[in-house]
Structures are given as C-alpha cells and as structure tokens.
Design a protein around this motif. Structure first.
Motif: not given
Length: 426
Positions: A381-384, A394-395, A400-401
């Motif tokens: 969340k922080k990375q996004m 985010t997309k 892909r995760s």
C-alpha cells in the motif's frame, strides 16, 4: 512594483510565502532567489491559479503543452488533454493553439485550471494576420505587440517570445548550414516574415516595448529559442550559441527593468553535450531558470520519444535545468491524444525527480528512501502511494500479483526481501 522589484526591496509577498511552503523551504530563500533572478514565480491575477516557483535549489518543474492545431481539434478535446495532464500532476500548462476559437480556448483554460498557464502570442498573431490580410507575411509589429498585451492582460503567467532570433543569427545559420535548418514553429514563421519583409525581429528591435508590457502586467518573460537544434548533429552550432549570447544580454536588460525572465532551451542534444548546454546557458544568462524541451539525446526514438526525453531530461535536470517541457510518444509523428499527454507528463516527472535526487534535493532523497523502506517491509500500500504514477503502479500490481500481502510476482516464493528478513535480520 513588480514581484522582482519587491524582492529586491526585501519584501516577502504572499506568492513567495505560498511557493516556499510548497517547496518546504524558508521564504527568505525564495525572496533572495527572485531578487537575484535565479528563481522566477509564475503567477496570475486570477484567483483560481496558484503560483509556482521555478529555479535554483527548487524541485525541477514539468510543463505540458496543448492547443488546437488540426481542423478537427476542439476546445473540448484539448480540455480532455489538460485534464489528463493535471491528473498526471503537471506543474504548468501551455496553450499553443494556432487555429480555431483561440480566444475562447485560452479563456476556458485560464478560468478552469489551478496552475500557471503560458502562451506563445505569435501563434495567434499569425492566425489573426492570415484572416485579416490573407497572409501572415503582412502582419505588422503592432499586431504582434497588441496580441502580446492581450494575452498578458488576460492573466497568462508567462509569455514565450523569440526575442533573440535576429537577422545576424539567421545569416549565421544560413552561412554555416544545418541538417535540419529550423524546427521551431513560431521561430520559422517569424524568420519567414523577417526575410520576406527585410525587417529585423520586432521583439528584438523594440525590446523596450516587450519589457514595458511584461512589467505592466508583471508577467514572466520566457525566451523561446528559434534556433534550437532539430537533430543532435546540429547541437551547439554557431547559430544556436549566437542566439544564446544575445539572450544573455536581454536577460540583463529585463532584470534591470524589473521583469522576471527565464530561458527556453533545446531540444536535440547528444548525451555528451547536455552538461555543456546547460552550464553554457547558466553562465551566459546569469543563472536564469532554464526551461528545456527534453532534452532528446537521440534522433531515433520515434514512437517512444517520451523515453528519449526522460533520459535527456534527467541529465539536464541533474546539471542544473530547472523546468522540463514534456515530450509525448507522438513527438515527431503526430499530435498527442489524451493518453499520450498523461504518459508524457509522467515520463518527465520521473526525469525531474531523478535529476532532483542527483542534485541532492533533501525532499527528493527522502522520498526515495521512504520507498526503499516500504519495499524492504513489503508494504505494498505504501509503495503504491509513493510511486510517481500511483495509478499505473497499482494496476500492474493488481493485474500480476496473486498475493497482495507478501511477495511480488517476479520472484514469488524466492522473494529477496523475504529471504533477507528471514536469514539476515534475525
């Protein structure tokens, strides 16, 4: 008094305080920079437009250009592009419309957006002269100055003018030769008018008139470069440098008149000449903020020139460029659509940020450090949130995760961060 004159008198204006808060620095640094001419504040009398500072020691800024160029372009289509540029967090906009309801387009932009808007009044003068006289070659100096004042009076924050494109510079370009003689739309039309009418550039020969208008409306004068190189082989040729020398003298006159000024630059510049290009401008123009187009370090990036521009822009920013004009994937091929505009702004923002990190900007370094910690902790969340392009990041992550609470899809169970956490941090 203009904001430059107020800065020299030691006055801290509301605009200085506002931009200092945005930059996270002492307002006195802004005031001193404006007083020296190394910082300009792009502002407007329109209350909806927030000022932006450009110059030494500040975040590198990004500008997005839009405008009606083709017959089927409309105000709505250009406003859609502007919406995408703002979504991508461009710092400023330029309306470079050359046809259609240009006045209505500019008014719509100025009353809608919340950030500074620049224009190149000659574009509209050419369209006006074509309609009035049947040919732009018959436009008069009065037409040029009246249009310039019209734009300034309406609340434009900066005016791009080809003040340094003189007959001497044109003759030098002709004598020395170039692979791509002229790539500046405004510059080429102005030169055509000068040659046809055997007349010196009015923005140079009547420069006092330029300064009078800029001072009256306290608008930033942005020197456009008619001789910017259109290919890397023409970079730093005699005509380009000659024009820059002239602009250096005009910078001094503008400052003496109490007018804020910045300088536009290239353009196509090979990697090994970007440092020289930036430092030469800074030396000749007394540290005036440098607004570069790209730079583009290769001529062969068609279709991906937002990447080309980001490569050169990051290096230019690192060596002291203050302002990046975005480059879109459509550059050299066609007019950008809204998606191209978004992509171009994002690419330039990444370049600007990389340059700021390289220059040692504390906030830029802190931003990257925070991202590094978030990656170590697998805090997605922080990375996004910290990604320059949060939406795209985010997309990609969601597409892909498979496990949104631990490793990414690249390493999976062999996640380097998890291994470090398990074996090296106990």
């Amino acid at each position: 008094m203009t904001i430059l004159e107020k800065a020299r008198a030691g006055e801290l204006t509301a605009e200085m305080i506002y931009v200092a808060q945005k930059e996270g620095i002492d307002p006195e640094i802004i005031r001193a920079g404006v007083a020296s001419g190394e910082i300009v504040i792009l502002k407007s009398w329109r209350q909806n437009i927030n000022p932006v500072a450009v110059g030494k020691g500040l975040f590198t800024k990004v500008s997005a250009s839009v405008g009606m160029y083709e017959n089927d372009d409309t105000i709505d289509s250009e406003m859609a592009k502007i919406a995408m540029a703002i979504k991508a967090k461009t710092d400023t906009l330029m309306d470079l419309s050359v046809r259609g309801p240009i006045d209505q387009m500019r008014e719509t932009v100025l009353k809608t957006v919340d950030r500074p808007v620049g224009t190149l009044p000659l574009y509209q003068t050419l369209a006006y002269a074509q309609e009035k006289y049947g040919t732009a070659l018959d436009m008069t100096p009065d037409d040029m100055f009246e249009m310039m004042e019209k734009h300034a009076a309406e609340g434009v924050s900066f005016l791009a003018l080809h003040c340094g494109t003189t007959m001497d510079v044109i003759n030098r370009a002709k004598e020395e030769g170039r692979i791509d003689p002229l790539v500046s739309y405004g510059g080429s039309h102005l030169i055509g008018w000068m040659v046809h009418n055997h007349c010196e550039n009015p923005f140079f020969s009547q420069y006092d008139r330029v300064l009078e208008i800029c001072k009256k409306y306290d608008v930033v004068l942005s020197f456009a470069d008619g001789m910017r190189p259109g290919c890397i082989a023409d970079s730093l040729d005699g005509a380009q440098v000659h024009e820059l020398v002239i602009l250096g003298g005009l910078v001094k006159k503008a400052r003496a008149a109490g007018v804020q000024v910045m300088v536009k630059g290239p353009g196509h510049v090979p990697l090994d000449q970007i440092q020289t290009t930036v430092q030469l401008q800074k030396q000749l123009c007394g540290g005036a903020p440098y607004f570069v187009f790209g730079c583009l370090p290769t001529d062969s990036g068609a279709g991906m020139d937002h990447v080309t521009g980001a490569i050169g822009g990051a290096i230019a920013s690192y060596y002291g460029a203050d302002f990046l004009c975005y480059v879109t994937p459509a550059e050299h091929i066609g007019m950008p659509n809204a998606e191209d505009v978004y992509t171009g702004v994002m690419a330039s923002r990444i370049a600007a940020h990389a340059g700021d990190v390289g220059k040692g900007h504390p906030a830029a370094i802190a931003w990257d450090h925070e991202m590094s910690v978030a990656r170590r902790e697998l805090n997605w969340k922080k990375q996004m949130q910290l990604a320059i392009d949060t939406e795209t990041a985010t997309k990609v992550w969601k597409d892909r995760s498979t496990n949104f609470s631990s490793e990414c899809s690249m390493c999976g169970d062999f996640c380097a961060m998890k291994i470090v956490g398990k074996y090296l941090r106990d």
